[in-house]
Motif scaffolding. Structure first.
Motif, PDB file in Angstrom:
ATOM      1  N   HIS A   1      31.036  41.575  25.871  1.00 33.28           N
ATOM      2  CA  HIS A   1      30.921  42.760  26.722  1.00 33.28           C
ATOM      3  C   HIS A   1      32.184  43.613  26.702  1.00 33.28           C
ATOM      4  N   GLY A   2      33.078  43.323  25.785  1.00 34.79           N
ATOM      5  CA  GLY A   2      34.310  44.091  25.679  1.00 34.79           C
ATOM      6  C   GLY A   2      35.518  43.247  26.025  1.00 34.79           C
ATOM      7  N   ASP A   3      36.546  43.349  25.205  1.00 30.11           N
ATOM      8  CA  ASP A   3      37.756  42.560  25.414  1.00 30.11           C
ATOM      9  C   ASP A   3      38.604  43.146  26.542  1.00 30.11           C
ATOM     10  N   ILE A   4      39.407  42.269  27.153  1.00 29.22           N
ATOM     11  CA  ILE A   4      40.358  42.675  28.194  1.00 29.22           C
ATOM     12  C   ILE A   4      41.701  42.035  27.859  1.00 29.22           C
ATOM     13  N   HIS A   5      42.765  42.776  28.081  1.00 28.24           N
ATOM     14  CA  HIS A   5      44.102  42.198  28.015  1.00 28.24           C
ATOM     15  C   HIS A   5      44.865  42.641  29.253  1.00 28.24           C
ATOM     16  N   LEU A   6      45.205  41.667  30.100  1.00 25.39           N
ATOM     17  CA  LEU A   6      46.041  41.938  31.266  1.00 25.39           C
ATOM     18  C   LEU A   6      47.462  41.551  30.873  1.00 25.39           C
ATOM     19  N   PRO A   7      48.319  42.519  30.546  1.00 27.35           N
ATOM     20  CA  PRO A   7      49.644  42.175  30.013  1.00 27.35           C
ATOM     21  C   PRO A   7      50.564  41.502  31.018  1.00 27.35           C
ATOM     22  N   LYS A   8      50.452  41.859  32.289  1.00 31.23           N
ATOM     23  CA  LYS A   8      51.333  41.293  33.313  1.00 31.23           C
ATOM     24  C   LYS A   8      50.534  40.903  34.562  1.00 31.23           C
ATOM     25  N   PRO A   9      49.648  39.932  34.449  1.00 30.77           N
ATOM     26  CA  PRO A   9      48.857  39.544  35.616  1.00 30.77           C
ATOM     27  C   PRO A   9      49.701  38.781  36.639  1.00 30.77           C
ATOM     28  N   ASN A  10      49.220  38.742  37.867  1.00 33.70           N
ATOM     29  CA  ASN A  10      49.836  37.914  38.902  1.00 33.70           C
ATOM     30  C   ASN A  10      49.443  36.470  38.631  1.00 33.70           C
ATOM     31  N   VAL A  11      50.368  35.655  38.147  1.00 36.78           N
ATOM     32  CA  VAL A  11      50.057  34.273  37.812  1.00 36.78           C
ATOM     33  C   VAL A  11      51.138  33.358  38.374  1.00 36.78           C
ATOM     34  N   THR A  12      50.718  32.231  38.907  1.00 36.91           N
ATOM     35  CA  THR A  12      51.644  31.281  39.511  1.00 36.91           C
ATOM     36  C   THR A  12      50.998  29.910  39.549  1.00 36.91           C
TER      37      THR A  12
END
Length: 261
Positions: free
Chosen positions: A49-60
């Protein structure tokens, strides 16, 4: 909305990324190599359904740094249920809804004593996703559906708000008319899908094509259905027939359950 994906695996990572791409404040809880890869390279979704790239997601790896959110997408493996629920406590406030998208039929009963009966909501997903590599989620099915709701079928404003937000993000999302029955129905299908593709070391296409293994698949569904009915769940026989036809025609022949992967 403030949303936490607990954790950033194949299911939580996919739907969390879709909501983040739509502008919502999504926090991904991850650990190990997955955490390191997302911190370094962002979160990538490779999807039909289309690629996504979240370059700086909130991750912890520490939910305490996030605090209470509106929705927790609770999608850890069943063996991690109680441990993950304890870790998720900082994410949960009085108005939070923790939606469990785990397979199986007992996760609500296991989570509710830890995070609250009012806060814990049963849900199901219909999607084929895997972690292709740390920080990379592969989505291979045409379908990507989520359903959830209260076991007592009561209206819930927070859930309705999440549905509206999800629809705006172009998700196939809605309140289930009977989440207990729907969770059992998915459990019945996955019992056969996981059992057959893992035990036979085969994608579903060859299993459905061969009369003997196709019969094995049906026997697995019938056995799980009998257990559900013995538990008092009203399972429609038409659903069983539809799912059996589904594996013989509509389903992607190369599909395997996550257990097989």
């Amino acid at each position: 909305m403030r949303i936490a994906a607990m954790a950033a695996g194949a299911v939580g990572g996919y739907f969390g990324a879709r909501m983040a791409a739509a502008g919502h404040d999504v926090f991904f809880i991850a650990r190990g190599a997955n955490l390191a890869a997302i911190e370094k390279n962002g979160l990538k979704i490779e999807s039909v359904h289309g690629d996504i790239h979240l370059p700086k997601p909130n991750v912890t790896d520490d939910p305490k740094t996030v605090g209470p959110v509106d929705i927790v997408l609770f999608a850890v493996k069943l063996w991690d249920t109680e441990k993950a629920a304890e870790l998720a406590r900082p994410l949960v406030g009085p108005a939070t809804r923790v939606i469990t998208f785990q397979n199986g039929v007992d996760s609500v009963q296991r989570i509710a004593p830890i995070l609250g009966t009012e806060q814990t909501i049963g849900g199901v997903t219909y999607i084929a996703t895997t972690i292709a590599a740390p920080g990379v989620i592969s989505h291979t099915s045409a379908f990507a559906k989520i359903r959830f709701g209260r076991a007592d079928k009561a209206a819930d404003d927070k859930l309705n708000t999440f549905v509206a937000a999800g629809k705006t993000a172009k998700l196939d999302i809605d309140i289930s008319s009977d989440i207990v029955r729907e969770r059992w129905e998915k459990f019945i299908f996955l019992t056969a899908m996981a059992g057959s593709t893992a035990a036979l070391r085969s994608p579903i296409g060859p299993i459905a094509a061969d009369p003997e293994t196709r019969a094995f698949f049906r026997q697995l569904m019938d056995e799980a259905t009998a257990v559900g009915r013995a538990e008092g769940v009203n399972i429609d026989q038409a659903y069983i027939e539809e799912r059996f036809k589904f594996i013989q025609g509509t389903v992607e022949p190369g599909m395997k359950a996550s257990l097989a992967h």
